[in-house]
Design a protein around this motif. Sequence first.
Motif, mmCIF file in Angstrom:
data_model
loop_
_atom_site.group_PDB
_atom_site.id
_atom_site.type_symbol
_atom_site.label_atom_id
_atom_site.label_comp_id
_atom_site.label_asym_id
_atom_site.label_seq_id
_atom_site.Cartn_x
_atom_site.Cartn_y
_atom_site.Cartn_z
ATOM 1 N N ASP A 492 0.741 -1.253 0.131
ATOM 2 C CA ASP A 492 0.003 0.458 0.064
ATOM 3 C C ASP A 492 1.375 0.942 0.060
ATOM 4 O OD1 ASP A 492 0.911 -0.794 2.327
ATOM 5 O OD2 ASP A 492 -0.904 0.322 3.121
ATOM 6 N N ARG A 496 4.768 3.991 5.730
ATOM 7 C CA ARG A 496 4.331 3.735 7.060
ATOM 8 C C ARG A 496 3.479 2.128 7.381
ATOM 9 N NH1 ARG A 496 -1.875 5.901 6.293
ATOM 10 N NH2 ARG A 496 -1.929 4.229 5.765
ATOM 11 N N GLU A 497 3.024 1.491 6.342
ATOM 12 C CA GLU A 497 2.980 0.121 6.500
ATOM 13 C C GLU A 497 3.915 -1.415 5.565
ATOM 14 O OE1 GLU A 497 -1.463 -0.600 6.619
ATOM 15 O OE2 GLU A 497 -1.540 1.292 6.787
ATOM 16 N N TRP A 501 -1.786 -5.007 1.276
ATOM 17 C CA TRP A 501 -2.609 -4.228 0.402
ATOM 18 C C TRP A 501 -3.915 -5.183 -0.177
ATOM 19 C CZ3 TRP A 501 -6.774 -3.581 4.632
ATOM 20 C CH2 TRP A 501 -5.747 -3.266 6.198
ATOM 21 N N ASP A 504 -6.147 -2.422 -2.940
ATOM 22 C CA ASP A 504 -4.970 -0.792 -3.556
ATOM 23 C C ASP A 504 -4.387 -1.546 -5.166
ATOM 24 O OD1 ASP A 504 -5.190 -0.729 -0.999
ATOM 25 O OD2 ASP A 504 -3.901 0.762 -0.917
ATOM 26 N N TRP A 557 -11.619 -6.499 -1.535
ATOM 27 C CA TRP A 557 -10.305 -6.110 -1.581
ATOM 28 C C TRP A 557 -10.130 -7.150 -1.934
ATOM 29 C CZ3 TRP A 557 -11.790 -1.458 -0.130
ATOM 30 C CH2 TRP A 557 -11.163 -0.557 0.349
ATOM 31 N N TRP A 609 -13.265 3.335 -0.399
ATOM 32 C CA TRP A 609 -12.135 4.022 0.849
ATOM 33 C C TRP A 609 -11.727 5.335 0.916
ATOM 34 C CZ3 TRP A 609 -10.880 2.419 5.375
ATOM 35 C CH2 TRP A 609 -9.819 2.532 6.046
ATOM 36 N N GLU A 759 -2.681 8.921 -0.686
ATOM 37 C CA GLU A 759 -3.611 8.245 0.027
ATOM 38 C C GLU A 759 -4.514 8.817 -0.168
ATOM 39 O OE1 GLU A 759 -2.846 6.772 4.064
ATOM 40 O OE2 GLU A 759 -4.104 5.508 4.075
ATOM 41 N N HIS A 769 0.974 6.647 -2.086
ATOM 42 C CA HIS A 769 0.396 5.401 -2.359
ATOM 43 C C HIS A 769 -0.824 4.927 -3.930
ATOM 44 C CE1 HIS A 769 -0.966 4.054 1.754
ATOM 45 N NE2 HIS A 769 -2.398 3.230 1.477
ATOM 46 N N MET A 771 -3.353 3.432 -4.420
ATOM 47 C CA MET A 771 -4.677 2.849 -5.258
ATOM 48 C C MET A 771 -5.652 3.524 -5.653
ATOM 49 S SD MET A 771 -5.480 3.227 -1.952
ATOM 50 C CE MET A 771 -5.516 4.684 -0.334
HETATM 51 C C1 BGC Z 1 -4.309 1.297 3.716
HETATM 52 C C2 BGC Z 1 -4.830 1.190 2.547
HETATM 53 C C3 BGC Z 1 -5.973 -0.278 3.054
HETATM 54 C C4 BGC Z 1 -6.986 0.118 3.375
HETATM 55 C C5 BGC Z 1 -7.851 -0.295 4.090
HETATM 56 C C6 BGC Z 1 -4.979 1.908 4.996
HETATM 57 O O1 BGC Z 1 -4.283 1.713 6.007
HETATM 58 O O2 BGC Z 1 -2.651 2.420 3.544
HETATM 59 O O3 BGC Z 1 -3.984 1.527 1.576
HETATM 60 O O4 BGC Z 1 -6.544 -0.251 1.479
HETATM 61 O O5 BGC Z 1 -5.940 0.758 5.128
HETATM 62 O O6 BGC Z 1 -8.051 -0.255 5.365
#
Ligand code: BGC
Length: 871
Positions: A492, A496-497, A501, A504, A557, A609, A759, A769, A771
């Motif tokens: 994603d 940060r993560e 995901w 995305d 998703w 989202w 994002e 991001h 997505m």
């Molecule tokens: C991520 C997203 C993800 C989403 C879904 C976020 O924290 O960065 O890209 O798809 O959470 O809950």
Amino acid sequence: MLVHLATLALLAVGILGSESPRFVAINLRCENLPEPSYVDRDAPRLSWKTQTSEANWHQSAYRVIVASSQAGIKADTGDLWDSGKVDSPDSVGIVYRGKPLPPNALCFWKVQTWDAEGRDSGWSQVGKWEMGLLQPSDWGDAKWIGNGQPGPAPFLRKEFNLKGPVKRARLFACGLGYAELHLNGGPVSPGVERDPGYTNFDKRVLYVAHDVTAQLKLGQNCLGAVLGTGWYDVHDIATWHFEKASWRGRPRAIAVLKIEYKDGTAEQVVSDSTWKTSIGPILTDGIYTGETYDARKELTGWDKSGYKESHWSPATVLDAPKGKLAACPCPPVIIGETIKPFAIHEPKPGVFIVDFGQNFSGHAQIKLTGPAGTSVRMRYSERLNKDGMIQRSEIETFMEKTKPVQPFQTDTYVCRGGGSETWEQVFSYSGFRYMEVTGFPGTPTVDNFRGRFAHTDLKSAGSFACSNELLNKIQHATRYAYLSNAQNIFTDCPQREKNGWTGDAQLAAEAGLMNFDSTTLYEKWLNDLEDAQFPDGRTSIIVPTWGWGSGNSHPAWDSAYPIVVGDLYRYRGDRAMVEKHFEHLKRYVDGLAKLTKDGVVPFDSLGDWVPWSTETPSQVTSTAFLCLDATIVAKLAKVLGNSIDVEKYTDLAAATKKAFNDAYWDEAKGVYSNGSQCALSTALYYGLVPEDRKERVFNALVADVERQGHIDTGIIGAKNVLRVLSEGGRTDLAYKIVARKEQPGWGWWIEQGATTLWEDWKGESSLNHIMFGDVSNWFIQWLAGIGLDEGSPGFRRFFIRPQPVGDLTWAKATHESPYGEIASSWKKDGKRFHLSITVPPNCTATVILPGSDSKPIQVGSGKREFSAQLP
Ligand code: BGC
């Protein structure tokens, strides 16, 4: 009234003299890679393209031969396989049907093709692939080894003697989380980083192989490895708690070096307890935290024979991971670009902020001279505060508040002393544009730093440019965001993560396939999706996972599984992934269908989202995704010739469509649900709208976009609105919302200085991001007009449908299709419209020139020019 002239310009490619054949197969690929050296599919897939100076070229037949030796292939004998002459236009996904291939086998191949008149090409140049290790027994007595101790990164070494000249040597290895392999004084593959890959290590662990023939020498040699924690031994404590993963253990590696001597004998060196281990300069490495490197602790010469290893201990044999060893099917993570900083500021004494001018994933390389023990700290960030200091509150939010506080995206380098030193992290990466440097000895300049853009080695396979600079910047940002999130899985965000995901990934898949040669990475990630699936079909919202995010249903998703399999088939035309995953897709759709109530998805889940101002109920999008999934599975069943499933899933799609209309259609208003842009465009794009409602729904969407003057969706709607408007003949309106500079929109991000996609429309979260990235697919497929023909997978037939809308005066795009490069370039000259296109051999384009009454023109391969009068 439009007048258009189709002028045909045959193009001599210039390689072919009068004696040579007029066409020849080129770009030979095995498993979608140029010359893969560790294939573990019993029946590898072969493909080629055709080079020809002839227009309207079509293949009528092919013959492939595969030989076990170079001499054999030179003599035109396919001792492993001779397909014979096969009457077929196919040149993609040709499945090897020869003798069983042993592990580590060498396979040479070439192909001959025939054109429509029955003339033959002669043989192509020789292609090659090598088999990997296929069974656990192929690893011989190799053991998983490490030091089993908490603390700094383990180094492993083994000296061995070579008794004679070597003909061929291959090093097969897997190191968890990551291994940097060394041989005789340096890394086995300089520049290649972070191998092998990230999977659910309880299900599958990936190995790689290297041709090390040239690196070996007569007599004493030394093989080595440095191991990183990666995703195998996550010790950084964050929301997803990967430290709890059942697979977790201290880093370990398995390796086998297979040596064939010139005298015909063979030998192998395997990882076992005779190896030695020590710790060295990498004091800590963490996927989120970063790396600490003390150069004073470097083990100079450790990877060369003759090194004094008396202070090293015997390596510990550790448990094998539960997952089966499999060849990594995609290229490694590499450094794709080295970025020179843009500027350096010193907002506070001794605090230097390096601006790379570009947001990206990767490392910073630091070059410095300082006294031994000087500690330099680097912290990475996407934003600056007003005072010029780095600002990371948006991206460090998921790190747990531990005591002591964990570092985040932070590297520390401690100088060796005594001269110039250069360093960069190897076992993790950060997402950043800015770097804060403290403790630097002296005053740095831009020449002390380089940005190193790290991502899976995906070659470019598409381009777009036009007369509007804003769109060119959006295209640039999309490509950088896509690559930043191609990290052996699709993530994603890189800061940060770093999580896979699934939503995305599915939203960006078409843009990724149009812009990059990303087939093998999708194929790799589909294995991860397979591994993440439960027997009842449920899966996970992040893949891979140890358990976090799995078990609950999130159709928008989870649909990544059918969507990505479907997209690979649509864009690449190879049915292998359909065959491989079909039963899993059915299981997923069946599982979801069981959860419906009156045909609709009854629970709240992730939906459209990060919307702008209008939210779309997630039950609406979830139900729409069920219909899309069933439609995809029905189509794929047709590809496989499975009529029972065609019927079953067509019926499911129809039933879901009916239920969706019963539940969400508002006859009075002529809209679905709350009439949001997402609800309307999604219903239209996923085929949920009955014929007699289509016009009303489309008009309602147009009216809302016109009234608001901007996109008003989250990630799902953002993909669907642009396409639906274009498919309905309103590319002009889609262009308006993409080309605007105000909030919300892609253009506003660019106006704020974005160099990757963000994002959310509000700019409150991550700045890297992917997505919202389908906009790039829309540029190529709609503005420049290289359009996929849904009836013809892999661009065998495709559309050229340029859209000279708004203030655009020109646009151009290319796409490297499975058959060769497609190009479309148009410009406006007053009322005159000019179009130049390239149609690859074996393909047909349906050209639709602008203007409502222009009739489609069918053209075969070659370069062609068209012009038309605009109204
Ligand atoms: C991520 C997203 C993800 C989403 C879904 C976020 O924290 O960065 O890209 O798809 O959470 O809950």
